[in-house]
Design a protein around this motif. Structure first.
Motif, mmCIF file in Angstrom:
data_model
loop_
_atom_site.group_PDB
_atom_site.id
_atom_site.type_symbol
_atom_site.label_atom_id
_atom_site.label_comp_id
_atom_site.label_asym_id
_atom_site.label_seq_id
_atom_site.Cartn_x
_atom_site.Cartn_y
_atom_site.Cartn_z
ATOM 1 N N LYS A 181 48.610 57.899 85.855
ATOM 2 C CA LYS A 181 47.284 58.042 86.471
ATOM 3 C C LYS A 181 46.750 56.702 86.967
ATOM 4 O O LYS A 181 46.032 56.639 87.969
ATOM 5 C CB LYS A 181 46.297 58.644 85.463
ATOM 6 C CG LYS A 181 46.681 60.014 84.935
ATOM 7 C CD LYS A 181 46.267 61.097 85.888
ATOM 8 C CE LYS A 181 46.466 62.474 85.265
ATOM 9 N NZ LYS A 181 45.977 63.557 86.127
ATOM 10 N N LEU A 182 47.057 55.622 86.227
ATOM 11 C CA LEU A 182 46.618 54.285 86.582
ATOM 12 C C LEU A 182 47.816 53.371 86.757
ATOM 13 O O LEU A 182 48.896 53.625 86.211
ATOM 14 C CB LEU A 182 45.695 53.704 85.496
ATOM 15 C CG LEU A 182 44.353 54.399 85.235
ATOM 16 C CD1 LEU A 182 43.608 53.668 84.131
ATOM 17 C CD2 LEU A 182 43.507 54.489 86.490
ATOM 18 N N THR A 183 47.586 52.284 87.494
ATOM 19 C CA THR A 183 48.590 51.238 87.664
ATOM 20 C C THR A 183 48.024 49.925 87.128
ATOM 21 O O THR A 183 46.854 49.605 87.386
ATOM 22 C CB THR A 183 48.955 51.066 89.149
ATOM 23 O OG1 THR A 183 49.475 52.296 89.644
ATOM 24 C CG2 THR A 183 49.999 49.969 89.328
ATOM 25 N N LYS A 184 48.867 49.175 86.391
ATOM 26 C CA LYS A 184 48.448 47.891 85.835
ATOM 27 C C LYS A 184 48.951 46.763 86.727
ATOM 28 O O LYS A 184 50.152 46.607 86.945
ATOM 29 C CB LYS A 184 48.997 47.739 84.414
ATOM 30 C CG LYS A 184 48.564 46.458 83.718
ATOM 31 C CD LYS A 184 49.117 46.416 82.309
ATOM 32 C CE LYS A 184 48.705 45.147 81.592
ATOM 33 N NZ LYS A 184 49.267 45.093 80.206
ATOM 34 N N ARG A 185 48.024 45.983 87.254
ATOM 35 C CA ARG A 185 48.371 44.842 88.096
ATOM 36 C C ARG A 185 48.290 43.558 87.280
ATOM 37 O O ARG A 185 47.624 43.498 86.245
ATOM 38 C CB ARG A 185 47.400 44.752 89.281
ATOM 39 C CG ARG A 185 47.488 45.938 90.234
ATOM 40 C CD ARG A 185 46.343 45.997 91.209
ATOM 41 N NE ARG A 185 46.097 44.709 91.865
ATOM 42 C CZ ARG A 185 45.156 44.513 92.795
ATOM 43 N NH1 ARG A 185 44.385 45.523 93.176
ATOM 44 N NH2 ARG A 185 44.989 43.326 93.333
ATOM 45 N N THR A 186 48.958 42.521 87.724
ATOM 46 C CA THR A 186 48.942 41.231 87.028
ATOM 47 C C THR A 186 48.401 40.139 87.945
ATOM 48 O O THR A 186 48.243 40.323 89.153
ATOM 49 C CB THR A 186 50.366 40.845 86.571
ATOM 50 O OG1 THR A 186 51.238 40.842 87.708
ATOM 51 C CG2 THR A 186 50.877 41.837 85.543
ATOM 52 N N ASP A 187 48.111 38.990 87.306
ATOM 53 C CA ASP A 187 47.613 37.787 88.031
ATOM 54 C C ASP A 187 46.356 38.039 88.852
ATOM 55 O O ASP A 187 46.381 37.940 90.085
ATOM 56 C CB ASP A 187 48.718 37.218 88.926
ATOM 57 C CG ASP A 187 49.903 36.728 88.129
ATOM 58 O OD1 ASP A 187 49.685 36.265 86.990
ATOM 59 O OD2 ASP A 187 51.019 36.820 88.648
ATOM 60 N N PRO A 188 45.216 38.259 88.249
ATOM 61 C CA PRO A 188 45.015 38.551 86.825
ATOM 62 C C PRO A 188 45.263 40.031 86.532
ATOM 63 O O PRO A 188 45.439 40.822 87.454
ATOM 64 C CB PRO A 188 43.553 38.191 86.617
ATOM 65 C CG PRO A 188 42.920 38.514 87.939
ATOM 66 C CD PRO A 188 43.942 38.162 88.986
ATOM 67 N N VAL A 189 45.206 40.380 85.218
ATOM 68 C CA VAL A 189 45.455 41.761 84.818
ATOM 69 C C VAL A 189 44.297 42.643 85.274
ATOM 70 O O VAL A 189 43.137 42.376 84.953
ATOM 71 C CB VAL A 189 45.651 41.873 83.300
ATOM 72 C CG1 VAL A 189 45.780 43.346 82.894
ATOM 73 C CG2 VAL A 189 46.871 41.092 82.863
ATOM 74 N N ARG A 190 44.625 43.646 86.031
ATOM 75 C CA ARG A 190 43.637 44.613 86.501
ATOM 76 C C ARG A 190 44.263 46.002 86.467
ATOM 77 O O ARG A 190 45.483 46.155 86.552
ATOM 78 C CB ARG A 190 43.193 44.310 87.952
ATOM 79 C CG ARG A 190 42.408 43.009 88.122
ATOM 80 C CD ARG A 190 41.002 43.144 87.540
ATOM 81 N NE ARG A 190 40.185 41.988 87.859
ATOM 82 C CZ ARG A 190 40.121 40.899 87.116
ATOM 83 N NH1 ARG A 190 40.870 40.820 86.024
ATOM 84 N NH2 ARG A 190 39.340 39.886 87.451
#
Length: 526
Positions: free
Chosen positions: A392-401
């Motif tokens: 359902k969600l995606t985790k992004r990095t640099d920064p974590v979002r």
């Protein structure tokens, strides 16, 4: 017989006909809306209706005169003799009267209906049945003999399973369900729209009343005749006094059964509503299912009937809330149970809805989301992790979002509305979520200009509603609550402590246990 309280005596003077069904007092009695307004005004002044009969009555009436007709209130409060005569007549019939301020008044009505619950309730029979719950059975008056037999068998099965039948006493489905239960020796609650005094004198009813197998009640004067609006108005009481409701037959778009069931499904939502699935097809029942009613599984024996009732009412097979404390193979209690909990599912559904709506426009960090929802950061991280694992969600990095996964359609950009403890019906899509009131800001859910208090209130409303329902049956520890809702103990305690401060929960002598504040339940409404 229960001694009448001063508050109930005052309410009788203000709203009850007392004389020949009220024909001689038309226009004098306070309507339900007017009485609610008066009760709220008295509460703001720190007073009760009984104070209108005391030594401070004159000053209190003077204070209220700016909003209420002082002469009208004075004339109503001068009816002490009429109240005495009415009470004497009712006592001869074993009819009792209670108000929302009395301890015997059904907690279910106040909890489910609030100020829509009747200010007075007349009853005859076993008062324990007022809070006993059961299966509400409703349906049309004009039905064929096959449906009458079906309903009688249903009532008998419920009685054999130890389940009380709650119905309205009308001809057709109502009477068939009550007769079936009574014949099998079961308990019955009849919520009447008229002629309570006549009903308690009928021979069959009298025997059941004396044997504590029947309770007849009505929000209307015991001598009141039939009126369509009264039949419509009492429908919500049938549902609110039960745990689960079954509609056996209904027309489409007309009639009391349709009106009451639709009102329950779309507005009050006191209990789960099901519709008959066995027997002939009914367009009315199909239409109710389209509105959100469930399909009755048609149990045929005691064991399956109890299982259906327990599942529908959110209980385990012992009739308690489903508290799960599973253990691993070495005997240690797991912090997150493997067994699915309907309570946890309900909370998770609300959390998922909130998170997807929050993140639909702009990615955000776990800390920002925690601040917005006023929730523990680690708990929020746990919720986010579950949604990432489910795609359902995606985790992004640099920064974590975190952001909504492309293609996820459950999240929509609708503004939020604080629902004050009432959530959208099961299965409703986000687009069907209640729209905000006109006075509420039209919020676009982005973190640059977010009114976080509204989002936190929405989650707190849901958590409070779940917790109060959870504690309705027994005292629980923080650990048990956390395991049932599948949240951390710190998060559970963060939700529990405000309820203690508000007087809705109390801590027992064993400081780790919490329980419902029953005294507040009994006196919260007048």
């Amino acid at each position: 017989m229960v001694d009448i309280s001063p508050t109930t005596q005052a309410i009788l003077m203000l709203v009850a006909p007392l004389l020949g069904g009220g024909r001689t007092e038309a226009g004098l009695l306070l309507t339900p809306k007017e009485y609610t307004h008066l009760a709220q005004a008295l509460q703001r002044l720190g007073s009760r209706p009984s104070d209108l009969l005391g030594i401070q009555a004159t000053g209190l009436l003077d204070t209220l005169a700016s909003d209420f007709d002082r002469e009208r209130l004075g004339n109503l409060l001068a009816r002490g003799m009429q109240v005495s005569l009415a009470l004497e007549q009712w006592q001869q019939l074993s009819i009792q009267v209670i108000s929302r301020a009395d301890s015997l008044y059904p907690r279910r009505l106040k909890k489910s209906l609030g100020y829509r619950s009747p200010s007075l309730l007349y009853f005859c029979g076993n008062p324990a049945l007022l809070n006993g719950g059961g299966l509400a059975v409703v349906g049309s008056r004009q039905v064929d003999t096959n449906l009458i037999e079906y309903t009688r068998e249903l009532g008998a099965l419920a009685a054999t399973a130890g389940c009380t039948i709650v119905s309205g006493g009308a001809k057709g489905i109502d009477q068939a369900s009550m007769q079936g239960a009574a014949t099998a020796g079961g308990k019955v609650v009849g919520v009447l729209a008229h002629d309570l005094a006549r009903a308690v004198m009928q021979r069959d009813n009298r025997n059941a009343l004396m044997n504590h197998e029947l309770l007849l009640c009505s929000p209307f004067d015991p001598t009141a005749g039939f009126k369509v609006w009264q039949a419509m108005d009492r429908n919500k009481l049938i549902y609110a006094l039960a745990d689960v409701a079954l509609v056996v037959q209904s027309d489409v778009g007309k009639g009391g059964t349709w009106s009451g069931a639709r009102e329950q499904i779309q507005k009050f939502r006191c209990v789960p509503v099901y519709t008959r699935t066995a027997g002939p097809h009914s367009p009315g029942l199909a239409a109710l299912r389209d509105l959100g009613a469930g399909s009755w599984p048609e149990p045929h024996d005691v064991e399956t009937f109890r299982a259906v009732m327990d599942s529908a009412a959110g209980r385990d097979s012992l009739g308690k809330v489903p508290i799960h404390t599973p253990k691993s193979r070495d005997g240690a209690v797991q912090t997150q149970p493997d067994t699915a909990s309907p309570w946890a599912d309900e909370l998770q559904g609300k959390v998922e809805d909130l998170l997807l709506r929050l993140l639909v426009h702009e990615p955000a960090s776990a800390q920002a989301i925690a601040d917005c929802l006023d929730a523990r950061p680690r708990q929020v991280q746990s919720w986010l992790k579950q949604l990432v694992e489910r795609g359902k969600l995606t985790k992004r990095t640099d920064p974590v979002r975190y952001q909504v996964t492309s293609g996820t359609r459950e999240a929509e950009s609708s503004p939020i509305a604080v629902t004050k403890g009432r959530d959208r019906p099961n299965g409703a899509s986000p687009s069907q979520f209640p729209k905000p009131d006109a006075h509420m800001p039209n919020i676009t859910p982005t973190f640059h200009k977010l009114d976080t208090a509204l989002w936190a209130d929405e989650l707190r409303c849901k958590a409070e509603g779940l917790l109060l329902r959870l504690f309705a049956r027994e005292a629980l520890t923080v650990k048990a609550v956390a395991e049932t809702l599948q949240v951390s103990q710190i998060q559970a305690k963060q939700w529990l402590e405000p309820l203690v401060a508000a007087g809705k929960l109390t801590k027992t002598s064993r400081s780790l246990y919490y329980q419902r504040n029953t005294s507040k339940q009994q006196t919260g409404l007048l």
